[in-house]
Design a protein around this motif. Structure first.
Motif, PDB file in Angstrom:
ATOM      1  N   ARG A 118      -9.510  -0.974  -5.383  1.00 26.63           N
ATOM      2  CA  ARG A 118      -8.165  -0.980  -4.805  1.00 26.63           C
ATOM      3  C   ARG A 118      -7.722   0.412  -4.352  1.00 26.63           C
ATOM      4  O   ARG A 118      -7.009   0.545  -3.360  1.00 26.63           O
TER       5      ARG A 118
ATOM      6  N   ASN B 257      -4.205   0.464  -2.404  1.00 24.43           N
ATOM      7  CA  ASN B 257      -4.046  -0.851  -1.785  1.00 24.43           C
ATOM      8  C   ASN B 257      -3.868  -1.913  -2.866  1.00 24.43           C
ATOM      9  O   ASN B 257      -4.196  -1.698  -4.031  1.00 24.43           O
ATOM     10  N   SER B 258      -3.385  -3.069  -2.452  1.00 27.58           N
ATOM     11  CA  SER B 258      -3.210  -4.198  -3.371  1.00 27.58           C
ATOM     12  C   SER B 258      -2.502  -3.766  -4.651  1.00 27.58           C
ATOM     13  O   SER B 258      -2.936  -4.066  -5.771  1.00 27.58           O
TER      14      SER B 258
ATOM     15  N   LYS C 176      -0.112  -3.357  -7.819  1.00 25.41           N
ATOM     16  CA  LYS C 176       0.377  -4.306  -8.808  1.00 25.41           C
ATOM     17  C   LYS C 176       1.540  -3.667  -9.569  1.00 25.41           C
ATOM     18  O   LYS C 176       1.621  -2.432  -9.657  1.00 25.41           O
TER      19      LYS C 176
ATOM     20  N   THR D  84       0.830  -1.203   0.000  1.00 16.48           N
ATOM     21  CA  THR D  84       0.000   0.000   0.000  1.00 16.48           C
ATOM     22  C   THR D  84       0.869   1.260   0.000  1.00 16.48           C
ATOM     23  O   THR D  84       2.015   1.246   0.486  1.00 16.48           O
TER      24      THR D  84
END
Length: 113
Positions: free
Chosen positions: A64, A81-82, A84, A17
């Motif tokens: 996200r 968040n999360s 990639k 995050t």
């Protein structure tokens, strides 16, 4: 003098995050938004928020990322968040009022796999 100053970027592992901040000065923007630009790609909209709190998100970040603003501090945030690897980009803050649009200098976000 109207100015937008971003902060909060950095290097994070996939799944991690980050929280970006954009402090505005010189005016109250009717809408504020986050954009991003990855190497070799066009700048794209990520999320936007009006002074009343209405929000919108790119499909790629829905669920996200969360955009919010503190009108008292004239600051907009992007909670990511999360994360990639494909979220890696320079993230820019954009503010609009009337016909005028202003950009911040950008903050780098790098997500490692």
């Amino acid at each position: 003098q109207v100015q937008l100053v971003e902060s909060g970027g950095g290097l994070v592992q996939a799944g991690g995050t980050l929280r970006l901040s954009c402090v505005a000065s010189g005016t109250i923007f009717s809408f504020m938004a986050w954009y991003r630009q990855a190497p070799g790609k066009q700048r794209e909209s990520v999320a936007a928020i009006t002074v009343g709190g209405s929000t919108g998100y790119a499909d790629s970040v829905k669920g996200r990322f969360t955009i919010s603003r503190d009108n008292a501090k004239n600051t907009v945030y992007l909670q990511m968040n999360s994360l990639k690897p494909e979220d890696t980009a320079v993230y820019y803050c954009r503010g609009g009022i009337g016909q005028s649009v202003y950009w911040g200098q950008g903050t780098q976000v790098t997500v490692s796999s």
